[in-house]
Structure formats: C-alpha cells, structure tokens
Write a protein that holds these residues in place. Structure first.
Motif, PDB file in Angstrom:
ATOM      1  N   GLU A  37      47.032  49.364  40.079  1.00  0.00           N
ATOM      2  CA  GLU A  37      47.500  48.445  41.126  1.00  0.00           C
ATOM      3  C   GLU A  37      47.353  47.012  40.625  1.00  0.00           C
ATOM      4  N   ARG A  48      51.857  49.370  42.807  1.00  0.00           N
ATOM      5  CA  ARG A  48      51.164  50.551  42.267  1.00  0.00           C
ATOM      6  C   ARG A  48      52.066  51.294  41.298  1.00  0.00           C
ATOM      7  N   ARG A  81      43.328  40.558  37.651  1.00  0.00           N
ATOM      8  CA  ARG A  81      42.521  41.382  38.564  1.00  0.00           C
ATOM      9  C   ARG A  81      43.359  42.571  39.018  1.00  0.00           C
ATOM     10  N   ARG A  83      43.271  47.079  40.225  1.00  0.00           N
ATOM     11  CA  ARG A  83      42.523  48.257  40.649  1.00  0.00           C
ATOM     12  C   ARG A  83      43.134  49.443  39.937  1.00  0.00           C
ATOM     13  N   ARG A  85      43.152  53.733  40.170  1.00  0.00           N
ATOM     14  CA  ARG A  85      42.742  54.955  40.861  1.00  0.00           C
ATOM     15  C   ARG A  85      42.601  56.049  39.806  1.00  0.00           C
ATOM     16  N   TRP A  90      39.223  54.643  43.753  1.00  0.00           N
ATOM     17  CA  TRP A  90      39.667  53.316  43.322  1.00  0.00           C
ATOM     18  C   TRP A  90      38.526  52.557  42.660  1.00  0.00           C
ATOM     19  N   HIS A  91      38.854  51.857  41.575  1.00  0.00           N
ATOM     20  CA  HIS A  91      37.899  51.033  40.833  1.00  0.00           C
ATOM     21  C   HIS A  91      38.540  49.669  40.609  1.00  0.00           C
ATOM     22  N   GLU A  92      37.813  48.604  40.922  1.00  0.00           N
ATOM     23  CA  GLU A  92      38.304  47.261  40.648  1.00  0.00           C
ATOM     24  C   GLU A  92      37.986  46.912  39.203  1.00  0.00           C
ATOM     25  N   LEU A 134      36.182  47.896  34.043  1.00  0.00           N
ATOM     26  CA  LEU A 134      35.902  48.288  35.417  1.00  0.00           C
ATOM     27  C   LEU A 134      34.581  47.684  35.872  1.00  0.00           C
ATOM     28  N   ARG A 137      29.486  49.346  40.490  1.00  0.00           N
ATOM     29  CA  ARG A 137      28.938  49.067  41.831  1.00  0.00           C
ATOM     30  C   ARG A 137      27.436  48.893  41.737  1.00  0.00           C
TER      31      ARG A 137
END
Length: 138
Positions: A37, A48, A81, A83, A85, A90-92, A134, A137
C-alpha cells in the motif's frame, strides 16, 4: 502495427492493463496475498498493489518488473511511507528503491513462482529492487 522499438513499451502497456483490470482486483481480495500500500502521489489516496516478495527479518524485499515506470515505484519516490500486508497482517514501513542492487540475483532469493512471473512479464533492463524496512511494534 507497433514498431520493433515500441516492443518493451507495448509489452508494459499490455501487462499493466491486464494486471490493473483483471489480476489486481482479484488478488486484492485474497486474504493472504501480499499487498503493498502506497500513497498516490497525485490523489493522496491509498493505492494497493498485489505483488510477491519475501520477508527477511525486519525487511521485506521485492523486485519491480517495470522499475521506475511502475506506478507504485513512482509513489514510493514521492512518499516512501508504505504498508505491506504479509500473510493477512499489515505492517508499516519505509520503502527504499535500490538501483545499485542486482535484481536478477535478488530474484533468486525470492519465491520462485513470483520470480518467474517477474522475469517473464518484466523488462530485464527495467527490473528494480525495493526493500521495505518494517517497523517493529513496541
């Protein structure tokens, strides 16, 4: 009748039209298919794109079959920037276009089916490696 010099551009137009109108709408709906994305450089809307690649640690690697001519590469150039999947999650991250990386060697490290498709449909001289770092978190 297209001239010989128009070959690669004609091939790109045909492949891109098929992907945009047929393959991508279907693959976007497959829950476990990998998506990239980006933010549209003109519209500012999320875009996407179904694609293939491989996660290695905290990076996701892919090869663009039409390199700088790909819309998602142009979007990355405007705003890195993104994202991704991967397997339904989903990963930023931040995308990096790597023109000095050897895309043919990189394809050997990526999933075979996707790599075969990139080689068959893409322009060998236009292949371009992209790495997405990536965010983890906390």
């Amino acid at each position: 009748m297209p001239r010989a010099a128009d070959g690669p551009d004609l091939k790109q137009r045909l492949v891109t039209t098929f992907q945009r109108c047929v393959a991508n709408p279907v693959l976007r709906r497959v829950p476990l298919h990998t998506l990239l994305e980006t933010t549209g450089r003109k519209s500012g809307l999320p875009r996407r794109t179904p694609l293939g690649g491989r996660r290695v640690g905290d990076s996701f690697w892919l090869v663009s079959e039409f390199g700088e001519k790909s819309q998602y590469v142009r979007n990355i150039r405007a705003d890195p920037r993104v994202r991704v999947r991967i397997r339904g999650r989903w990963h930023e991250g931040t995308a990096h276009v790597l023109p000095d990386d050897d895309p043919i060697a990189r394809l050997r490290t990526l999933p075979r089916m996707n790599s075969a498709g990139v080689r068959a449909l893409g322009s060998r001289s236009g292949l371009l490696t992209i790495r997405v770092d990536l965010r983890t978190r906390d």
